[in-house]
Design a protein around this motif. Sequence first.
Motif, PDB file in Angstrom:
ATOM      1  N   ASN A  67       0.913  -1.194   0.090  1.00 33.72           N
ATOM      2  CA  ASN A  67      -0.041  -0.042  -0.101  1.00 33.72           C
ATOM      3  C   ASN A  67       0.814   1.297  -0.160  1.00 33.72           C
ATOM      4  OD1 ASN A  67       0.981  -0.066   2.441  1.00 33.72           O
ATOM      5  ND2 ASN A  67      -0.939   0.201   3.626  1.00 33.72           N
ATOM      6  N   VAL A  68       2.353   1.034  -0.261  1.00 35.69           N
ATOM      7  CA  VAL A  68       3.197   2.304  -0.368  1.00 35.69           C
ATOM      8  C   VAL A  68       3.986   2.059  -1.722  1.00 35.69           C
ATOM      9  CG1 VAL A  68       4.870   3.539   0.805  1.00 35.69           C
ATOM     10  CG2 VAL A  68       3.031   2.614   2.167  1.00 35.69           C
ATOM     11  N   THR A  69       4.233   3.174  -2.137  1.00 34.43           N
ATOM     12  CA  THR A  69       5.314   3.096  -3.235  1.00 34.43           C
ATOM     13  C   THR A  69       6.158   4.323  -2.937  1.00 34.43           C
ATOM     14  OG1 THR A  69       4.277   4.545  -4.815  1.00 34.43           O
ATOM     15  CG2 THR A  69       4.119   2.146  -5.039  1.00 34.43           C
ATOM     16  N   ILE A  70       7.595   3.890  -2.994  1.00 35.07           N
ATOM     17  CA  ILE A  70       8.745   4.953  -2.492  1.00 35.07           C
ATOM     18  C   ILE A  70       9.592   5.099  -3.688  1.00 35.07           C
ATOM     19  CG2 ILE A  70      10.416   5.341  -0.815  1.00 35.07           C
ATOM     20  CD1 ILE A  70       9.326   3.652   1.164  1.00 35.07           C
ATOM     21  N   PHE A 110       9.225   6.682   9.126  1.00 39.04           N
ATOM     22  CA  PHE A 110       8.224   6.284   8.265  1.00 39.04           C
ATOM     23  C   PHE A 110       6.876   6.527   8.874  1.00 39.04           C
ATOM     24  CE2 PHE A 110      11.503   3.750   6.119  1.00 39.04           C
ATOM     25  CZ  PHE A 110      11.452   4.247   4.894  1.00 39.04           C
ATOM     26  N   LYS A 111       6.757   6.335  10.146  1.00 39.42           N
ATOM     27  CA  LYS A 111       5.576   6.528  10.736  1.00 39.42           C
ATOM     28  C   LYS A 111       5.040   8.192  10.654  1.00 39.42           C
ATOM     29  CE  LYS A 111       2.810   5.970  15.075  1.00 39.42           C
ATOM     30  NZ  LYS A 111       2.188   7.116  15.012  1.00 39.42           N
ATOM     31  N   LYS A 112       6.046   8.842  10.802  1.00 38.63           N
ATOM     32  CA  LYS A 112       5.835  10.335  10.652  1.00 38.63           C
ATOM     33  C   LYS A 112       5.311  10.706   9.053  1.00 38.63           C
ATOM     34  CE  LYS A 112       7.843  15.069  11.100  1.00 38.63           C
ATOM     35  NZ  LYS A 112       8.969  15.574  11.526  1.00 38.63           N
ATOM     36  N   LYS A 113       6.128  10.060   8.340  1.00 39.46           N
ATOM     37  CA  LYS A 113       5.901  10.247   6.904  1.00 39.46           C
ATOM     38  C   LYS A 113       4.579   9.841   6.430  1.00 39.46           C
ATOM     39  CE  LYS A 113       9.667  12.352   5.180  1.00 39.46           C
ATOM     40  NZ  LYS A 113       9.420  13.780   4.627  1.00 39.46           N
ATOM     41  N   PHE A 114       4.081   8.395   6.907  1.00 42.08           N
ATOM     42  CA  PHE A 114       3.031   7.957   6.473  1.00 42.08           C
ATOM     43  C   PHE A 114       1.739   8.870   7.169  1.00 42.08           C
ATOM     44  CE2 PHE A 114       5.184   3.638   5.986  1.00 42.08           C
ATOM     45  CZ  PHE A 114       5.588   3.982   4.810  1.00 42.08           C
ATOM     46  N   THR A 146       1.095  11.684   4.892  1.00 43.89           N
ATOM     47  CA  THR A 146       0.827  11.401   3.432  1.00 43.89           C
ATOM     48  C   THR A 146      -0.594  10.911   3.192  1.00 43.89           C
ATOM     49  OG1 THR A 146       3.151  11.076   3.092  1.00 43.89           O
ATOM     50  CG2 THR A 146       1.744  10.351   1.474  1.00 43.89           C
ATOM     51  N   PRO A 147      -1.323  11.407   2.475  1.00 46.90           N
ATOM     52  CA  PRO A 147      -2.810  10.705   2.279  1.00 46.90           C
ATOM     53  C   PRO A 147      -2.658   9.613   1.217  1.00 46.90           C
ATOM     54  CG  PRO A 147      -2.702  12.774   1.000  1.00 46.90           C
ATOM     55  CD  PRO A 147      -1.438  12.754   1.804  1.00 46.90           C
ATOM     56  N   PHE A 148      -3.636   8.744   1.270  1.00 40.19           N
ATOM     57  CA  PHE A 148      -3.801   7.657   0.467  1.00 40.19           C
ATOM     58  C   PHE A 148      -4.336   8.083  -0.933  1.00 40.19           C
ATOM     59  CE2 PHE A 148      -4.044   4.994   3.954  1.00 40.19           C
ATOM     60  CZ  PHE A 148      -3.198   3.813   3.758  1.00 40.19           C
ATOM     61  N   ASN A 149      -3.927   7.851  -1.965  1.00 41.56           N
ATOM     62  CA  ASN A 149      -4.663   8.312  -3.450  1.00 41.56           C
ATOM     63  C   ASN A 149      -5.598   7.556  -3.772  1.00 41.56           C
ATOM     64  OD1 ASN A 149      -3.674   5.783  -4.392  1.00 41.56           O
ATOM     65  ND2 ASN A 149      -1.993   6.544  -5.593  1.00 41.56           N
ATOM     66  N   LYS A 177      -0.150   5.032  -0.869  1.00 39.00           N
ATOM     67  CA  LYS A 177       0.695   6.295  -0.334  1.00 39.00           C
ATOM     68  C   LYS A 177       1.916   6.330  -1.313  1.00 39.00           C
ATOM     69  CE  LYS A 177      -1.097   6.562   4.288  1.00 39.00           C
ATOM     70  NZ  LYS A 177      -0.861   7.238   5.571  1.00 39.00           N
ATOM     71  N   LYS A 178       2.377   7.422  -1.871  1.00 38.66           N
ATOM     72  CA  LYS A 178       3.521   7.660  -2.547  1.00 38.66           C
ATOM     73  C   LYS A 178       4.528   8.637  -1.887  1.00 38.66           C
ATOM     74  CE  LYS A 178       1.616   6.811  -7.115  1.00 38.66           C
ATOM     75  NZ  LYS A 178       1.327   7.484  -8.368  1.00 38.66           N
ATOM     76  N   LEU A 179       5.728   8.101  -1.862  1.00 40.42           N
ATOM     77  CA  LEU A 179       6.591   8.918  -1.058  1.00 40.42           C
ATOM     78  C   LEU A 179       7.794   8.990  -1.968  1.00 40.42           C
ATOM     79  CD1 LEU A 179       7.086   7.246   2.555  1.00 40.42           C
ATOM     80  CD2 LEU A 179       5.395   9.425   1.650  1.00 40.42           C
ATOM     81  N   LYS A 180       8.882  10.308  -1.603  1.00 37.40           N
ATOM     82  CA  LYS A 180       9.923  10.143  -2.643  1.00 37.40           C
ATOM     83  C   LYS A 180      11.169  10.452  -1.604  1.00 37.40           C
ATOM     84  CE  LYS A 180      12.011  12.527  -6.371  1.00 37.40           C
ATOM     85  NZ  LYS A 180      12.050  13.466  -7.399  1.00 37.40           N
ATOM     86  N   ILE A 181      12.111   9.844  -1.636  1.00 33.62           N
ATOM     87  CA  ILE A 181      13.449   9.726  -0.837  1.00 33.62           C
ATOM     88  C   ILE A 181      14.531   9.889  -1.923  1.00 33.62           C
ATOM     89  CG2 ILE A 181      14.946   8.677   0.913  1.00 33.62           C
ATOM     90  CD1 ILE A 181      12.691   7.018   1.804  1.00 33.62           C
TER      91      ILE A 181
END
Length: 477
Positions: A24-27, A52-56, A59-62, A67-71
């Motif tokens: 349920n996440v792409t990074i 990651f807890k803070k980032k999630f 970040t809302p779900f699409n 959830k999409k993150l970028k590092i």
Amino acid sequence: MITKFYERLSNDLTQLLENLIDHNVTIEVGEAPINQIFKVHSYILQSRSTYFKKKFDETPFNENYIKKLKISNISAKMFNFIIKYIYGGTISLENLEISIIFGLLIASLELDLDELVEHFQTHLVTNNASWLKLNFAQVLQTSYHKNLEIIRSFCNNIISKHPNIIFESDNFNSLPENVLISIIELDDLQLEEDKIWDYVIQWGRAKNPTFPTNLNEWTSDNFLTLKTTLKDCFPHIRYFNISSEKVVEKFYPYQQLFEPKLWSDINIKFLAPNKPISATILPPRKIISSTLPSRTTLIPFDIISNEHALEISSWIDRKETPYTAENNPYEFELLVRGSRDGFDVKNIYEICDKVSKTVIVLKVEGTREIIGGYNPLEIRNNIYRQYFYSKDSFIFSLKTENLKNSIVSRVKNFNSAIYYNPSRSYLDFGSALNLRGNLITRKKSYCGTANYEKQIRSNEDEFSVKEFEIFKISLLK
């Protein structure tokens, strides 16, 4: 009694990562064009990392419940290593370059992986201290992160014993203020107080490059600016542990930098030592001796020179230019000398059993050649003929009056780097440097071509030796 099945759990979670079930996440990790998309599970990552807890949470779900993150500041290669740890709880540092391990440490800091941060620190300090020394400026600045106590303690210990490693470095003037302060407040810094004052002034003047070079041309504004630059450094100078002669020489030219009350107390202390003053008197530094520790040691060489030793040290660390006496991180401890301990190879196995990181040097009979090799592995006296893996061993022929330049030949077939055969008194670097039996009475040793990059002798003739030595290589303390 509780039975723990951690290995099965680790394997199952690792399979979950590889099979991408219900992610349920792409990074997106790294920068284009070498970025990579990782499909992961939020409930695993956020349970393992507060980052990651803070980032999630942010970040809302699409619309696809993803959830999409970028590092971008961590490479895909490093993140791949870390994500496998997050899922499976296992890591392997074997065959990783030290710079990669250090990069993984920084990435683990970023991702709040405290367990990994501690592990990488311990590994680097225990196994890669020479690399940390070679990259000391970078390591030192990184060490002041609040979670790098192990690395910071390592750096402070080196600076305390060998202050010139930082004060005489090309990067000294660019040190961050907090790093400089942390150094000058060390109680056991092996440096006279007046020299510490000189370095602090040097650092402050470097921050103000427009000041006149000649101090006599300075204006009151120049002194005021420098005073402001150094205001947080000054409390850590131990003014009352400097001789009266040094006070006149070092402090008087800069008396405009001092607060009036402190300047008065300094003068009172040296004019009337028994009269009380209001300034805080910091304790003297714990100088081990009046002579500061040297970066060099007396080495019991018979065959090779100190210049040869520096050259070998540089090869161990793959340096393009030889170390100098001032920056060489290694000392050579003599373990075996043929004329003292006997020339039979079996003596090497007996004396050096379970000793790693050794250099053997041999003076070839009749030719004046000096050849040898570096073996990072433990010497083993209890095995039956076997090749061992190494990617760091090398053999060499040293510069002499008959050889214009030294030759270094690194292992190319890692699986056949070192050959042990104690029962037959054989000790080989692949098949490129082969030692046989009694090295002085039997003319059976020879240099071949297999498993290493190049020949270190012009021929493959068998030879005997006039003398040989073996040294244990270790970091200067």
